[in-house]
Motif scaffolding. Structure first.
Motif, PDB file in Angstrom:
ATOM      1  N   ALA A 160     -48.766   4.076  -5.460  1.00 25.16           N
ATOM      2  CA  ALA A 160     -50.196   4.388  -5.534  1.00 25.16           C
ATOM      3  C   ALA A 160     -51.033   3.122  -5.660  1.00 25.16           C
ATOM      4  N   ILE A 161     -50.646   2.233  -6.573  1.00 26.86           N
ATOM      5  CA  ILE A 161     -51.458   1.035  -6.824  1.00 26.86           C
ATOM      6  C   ILE A 161     -51.403   0.098  -5.621  1.00 26.86           C
ATOM      7  N   TYR A 162     -50.199  -0.138  -5.105  1.00 17.76           N
ATOM      8  CA  TYR A 162     -50.090  -1.021  -3.942  1.00 17.76           C
ATOM      9  C   TYR A 162     -50.735  -0.374  -2.711  1.00 17.76           C
ATOM     10  N   GLY A 163     -50.625   0.946  -2.634  1.00 20.68           N
ATOM     11  CA  GLY A 163     -51.235   1.673  -1.523  1.00 20.68           C
ATOM     12  C   GLY A 163     -52.749   1.557  -1.528  1.00 20.68           C
ATOM     13  N   LEU A 164     -53.347   1.607  -2.724  1.00 22.36           N
ATOM     14  CA  LEU A 164     -54.806   1.443  -2.808  1.00 22.36           C
ATOM     15  C   LEU A 164     -55.211   0.067  -2.300  1.00 22.36           C
ATOM     16  N   TYR A 165     -54.416  -0.943  -2.703  1.00 20.91           N
ATOM     17  CA  TYR A 165     -54.686  -2.307  -2.242  1.00 20.91           C
ATOM     18  C   TYR A 165     -54.615  -2.371  -0.713  1.00 20.91           C
ATOM     19  N   ILE A 166     -53.584  -1.746  -0.135  1.00 25.20           N
ATOM     20  CA  ILE A 166     -53.438  -1.740   1.325  1.00 25.20           C
ATOM     21  C   ILE A 166     -54.628  -1.028   1.968  1.00 25.20           C
ATOM     22  N   ALA A 167     -54.985   0.142   1.401  1.00 25.11           N
ATOM     23  CA  ALA A 167     -56.069   0.939   1.996  1.00 25.11           C
ATOM     24  C   ALA A 167     -57.384   0.175   1.997  1.00 25.11           C
ATOM     25  N   PHE A 168     -57.636  -0.559   0.914  1.00 24.94           N
ATOM     26  CA  PHE A 168     -58.941  -1.217   0.817  1.00 24.94           C
ATOM     27  C   PHE A 168     -58.971  -2.614   1.418  1.00 24.94           C
ATOM     28  N   THR A 169     -57.848  -3.097   1.948  1.00 27.73           N
ATOM     29  CA  THR A 169     -57.916  -4.360   2.691  1.00 27.73           C
ATOM     30  C   THR A 169     -58.044  -4.083   4.194  1.00 27.73           C
ATOM     31  N   ALA A 170     -58.088  -2.820   4.586  1.00 29.77           N
ATOM     32  CA  ALA A 170     -58.274  -2.510   6.009  1.00 29.77           C
ATOM     33  C   ALA A 170     -59.765  -2.399   6.311  1.00 29.77           C
ATOM     34  N   LYS A 171     -60.100  -2.721   7.550  1.00 31.98           N
ATOM     35  CA  LYS A 171     -61.484  -2.564   8.007  1.00 31.98           C
ATOM     36  C   LYS A 171     -61.419  -1.581   9.157  1.00 31.98           C
ATOM     37  N   ASN A 172     -61.604  -0.296   8.833  1.00 33.34           N
ATOM     38  CA  ASN A 172     -61.374   0.745   9.837  1.00 33.34           C
ATOM     39  C   ASN A 172     -62.383   0.664  10.976  1.00 33.34           C
ATOM     40  N   ASN A 173     -61.899   0.951  12.175  1.00 30.50           N
ATOM     41  CA  ASN A 173     -62.752   0.784  13.357  1.00 30.50           C
ATOM     42  C   ASN A 173     -62.526   1.893  14.390  1.00 30.50           C
ATOM     43  N   VAL A 174     -62.350   3.135  13.912  1.00 27.38           N
ATOM     44  CA  VAL A 174     -62.099   4.229  14.850  1.00 27.38           C
ATOM     45  C   VAL A 174     -63.304   4.492  15.764  1.00 27.38           C
ATOM     46  N   SER A 175     -64.500   4.099  15.323  1.00 25.86           N
ATOM     47  CA  SER A 175     -65.659   4.331  16.186  1.00 25.86           C
ATOM     48  C   SER A 175     -65.583   3.436  17.424  1.00 25.86           C
ATOM     49  N   ARG A 176     -64.960   2.279  17.288  1.00 24.23           N
ATOM     50  CA  ARG A 176     -64.825   1.374  18.442  1.00 24.23           C
ATOM     51  C   ARG A 176     -63.516   1.596  19.179  1.00 24.23           C
ATOM     52  N   GLU A 235     -44.732 -10.672  -0.695  1.00 25.65           N
ATOM     53  CA  GLU A 235     -45.542  -9.697   0.038  1.00 25.65           C
ATOM     54  C   GLU A 235     -44.661  -8.838   0.947  1.00 25.65           C
ATOM     55  N   PHE A 236     -43.745  -9.513   1.636  1.00 23.18           N
ATOM     56  CA  PHE A 236     -42.806  -8.797   2.502  1.00 23.18           C
ATOM     57  C   PHE A 236     -42.018  -7.788   1.684  1.00 23.18           C
ATOM     58  N   PHE A 237     -41.506  -8.243   0.551  1.00 21.62           N
ATOM     59  CA  PHE A 237     -40.716  -7.377  -0.327  1.00 21.62           C
ATOM     60  C   PHE A 237     -41.550  -6.200  -0.834  1.00 21.62           C
ATOM     61  N   ASN A 238     -42.772  -6.485  -1.279  1.00 23.73           N
ATOM     62  CA  ASN A 238     -43.638  -5.420  -1.796  1.00 23.73           C
ATOM     63  C   ASN A 238     -43.947  -4.365  -0.741  1.00 23.73           C
ATOM     64  N   ARG A 239     -44.261  -4.844   0.462  1.00 26.44           N
ATOM     65  CA  ARG A 239     -44.600  -3.907   1.545  1.00 26.44           C
ATOM     66  C   ARG A 239     -43.409  -3.024   1.898  1.00 26.44           C
ATOM     67  N   ARG A 240     -42.247  -3.655   1.981  1.00 25.99           N
ATOM     68  CA  ARG A 240     -41.058  -2.874   2.336  1.00 25.99           C
ATOM     69  C   ARG A 240     -40.694  -1.904   1.213  1.00 25.99           C
ATOM     70  N   LEU A 241     -40.874  -2.362  -0.030  1.00 25.24           N
ATOM     71  CA  LEU A 241     -40.599  -1.484  -1.174  1.00 25.24           C
ATOM     72  C   LEU A 241     -41.563  -0.292  -1.147  1.00 25.24           C
ATOM     73  N   HIS A 242     -42.820  -0.586  -0.850  1.00 26.74           N
ATOM     74  CA  HIS A 242     -43.841   0.455  -0.753  1.00 26.74           C
ATOM     75  C   HIS A 242     -43.442   1.513   0.286  1.00 26.74           C
ATOM     76  N   SER A 243     -42.967   1.014   1.432  1.00 35.11           N
ATOM     77  CA  SER A 243     -42.554   1.911   2.509  1.00 35.11           C
ATOM     78  C   SER A 243     -41.331   2.733   2.106  1.00 35.11           C
ATOM     79  N   LEU A 244     -40.367   2.072   1.472  1.00 39.57           N
ATOM     80  CA  LEU A 244     -39.132   2.754   1.069  1.00 39.57           C
ATOM     81  C   LEU A 244     -39.401   3.810  -0.005  1.00 39.57           C
ATOM     82  N   LEU A 245     -40.170   3.415  -1.042  1.00 35.09           N
ATOM     83  CA  LEU A 245     -40.413   4.338  -2.156  1.00 35.09           C
ATOM     84  C   LEU A 245     -41.141   5.596  -1.703  1.00 35.09           C
TER      85      LEU A 245
END
Lengths: 202, 252
Positions: free
Chosen positions: A71-87, A6-16
């Motif tokens: 793109a694929i890993y980014g979608l996974y990241i985006a949809f595991t967040a629970k956005n809370n800007v209203s709070r 997971e660490f490797f994937n996240r860092r790779l995602h950031s680097l790419l």
């Protein structure tokens, strides 16, 4: 390294996102800016890029594979967040949300853009000034391109900010604040480049 | 003249698995009252705003001076300690809800075990036990002690986890609280002897890399702990650790 996947994937995602995708975005915006110099200048530049040696290797290694992973890993990241800007309406929390929204818009835009240009080229269409002029003659497509390009540029600029944090380059609140100003300046300047190019086709 | 009252809308839940519901309470106003003193009034006389007898509202509390973290709950949408939430400074009606990032035990009471488990996981302590006297440890530079002290103010209240958009049921992110403790114990000269072990733990599943930089944690922390600075500092430490693990030979 299995435990660190997971660490490797996240860092790779950031680097790419920065290398090579960000660099490709810069190059793409720059080369397309030839459109402001007229039809011939753009066609010459597009021809040069389109006829680079090892084109398919370059496209696959520099663009398609990194983009697909991001793109694929980014979608996974985006949809595991629970956005809370209203709070929690803090600036960075908004950027967190907008980063995810622009990521999804950019993915939709790029899919369409690749279909309309590269895939069409594979079926024999010629990628030139005329092609873009035809596409952008529809007001709807022009709006779609404006939104898509601005999303891509924002996602890159703000992604540059989080790249600096994720790799531990900007640690202090001050350096993070200054890199916010810097990356937002990048967003504004590249947006001018992108919009100028689009306007050259209409 | 009618007695001045304070209106509370409390999100209640009878047990771990039952559905939450809202109940309103009117509590007589007293100068200087806080949310806990209002809850204590409800506890003494469990009657809701409609005048019906109801079960007393439950919540956790301990120190009553914002150092234990036990009485954290969501007050008017923001997670914070109910002991330091003064009624005079809150918009009414005051809405209370449990921090749903954690399993709800009953009413406003939540199970914060995941944070204590995370502290065990990252070994947030300094091992000094031995079979013989190890002697005094190395000294710590004063400047370092000063910033490390700020990190040691963490009371495991859970506010940062409640505020974090990446800590939720869809993700296994351990959250900002244990991460900042890794920085604290790695900063200690004796704790640093287990630095690599702690870093490798937070480089695993649900670890550091799950941070999405929304920075809600640092904005919400009641103790003003520089959580995002800790995370960024650990990002650098883990980058170096990853390179050392792959390319290097001297392990510690």
């Amino acid at each position: 390294m299995a435990g660190n996947r997971e660490f490797f994937n996240r860092r790779l995602h950031s680097l790419l996102g920065v290398i090579p995708i960000g660099l490709f975005l810069l190059q793409h915006l720059t080369v397309n800016h030839f459109a402001t110099d007229g039809v011939d200048a753009f066609n010459k530049a597009a021809n040069f890029m389109g006829n680079l040696p090892f084109r398919y290797v370059l496209e696959t290694v520099v663009i398609y594979l990194p983009l697909l992973f991001h793109a694929i890993y980014g979608l996974y990241i985006a949809f595991t967040a629970k956005n809370n800007v209203s709070r929690f309406g803090h600036f960075r929390n908004w950027m967190f949300l907008v980063q995810r929204i622009t990521g999804v818009i950019t993915l939709i835009f790029i899919t369409w853009h690749v279909w309309e240009t590269r895939v069409a080229a594979a079926f024999g269409a010629e990628v030139n000034f005329q092609m873009m002029q035809d596409i952008l003659s529809s007001p709807l497509m022009f709006a779609f391109y404006v939104v898509g390009i601005l999303s891509a540029i924002f996602h890159f600029a703000n992604g540059l900010w989080s790249f600096l944090v994720s790799w531990g380059i900007t640690q202090s609140p001050r350096s993070q604040a200054i890199s916010t100003y810097f990356t937002m300046a990048v967003f504004v300047l590249l947006s001018i480049v992108g919009i100028q190019t689009l306007l050259a086709f209409v | 003249m009618a007695e001045k009252t304070v209106k509370f809308i409390i999100q209640r839940q009878d047990n771990e698995n039952s559905a939450p519901y809202e109940e309103e309470f009117e509590v007589p106003y007293r100068p200087g009252m806080n949310v806990i003193s209002a809850l204590m009034t409800v506890q003494r006389n469990p009657v809701n705003a409609k005048g019906q007898a109801t079960s007393p509202v439950t919540w956790d509390m301990n120190c009553l001076e914002e150092v234990c973290g036990a009485c954290s709950m969501v007050i008017n949408g923001k997670p914070r300690q109910s002991c330091s939430a003064l009624v005079d400074q809150l918009e009414q009606p005051i809405r209370l809800a449990p921090m749903r990032t954690f399993p709800v035990v009953r009413d406003l009471q939540v199970d914060r075990s995941r944070m204590f488990d995370a502290l065990k996981k990252v070994k947030a302590w300094i091992p000094i036990d031995g079979t013989y006297d190890l002697g005094p440890g190395p000294r710590m530079p004063e400047k370092k002690r000063q910033w490390a002290y700020e990190l040691s103010k963490c009371m495991t209240c859970g506010v940062c986890l409640e505020a974090c958009p990446n800590v939720n049921s869809k993700s296994n992110f351990i959250g900002p609280q244990p991460l900042s403790q890794v920085r604290l114990f790695n900063a200690h000269p004796t704790g640093a002897m287990n630095k690599a072990e702690r870093l490798e733990t937070i480089m695993g599943e649900g670890g550091l890399a799950n941070c999405g930089n929304s920075q809600n944690c640092v904005q919400s922390c009641p103790k003003g702990i520089p959580l995002t600075t800790s995370i960024a500092a650990l990002n650098r430490e883990t980058t170096i650790q990853a390179f050392r693990n792959f390319f290097g030979s001297d392990q510690d």
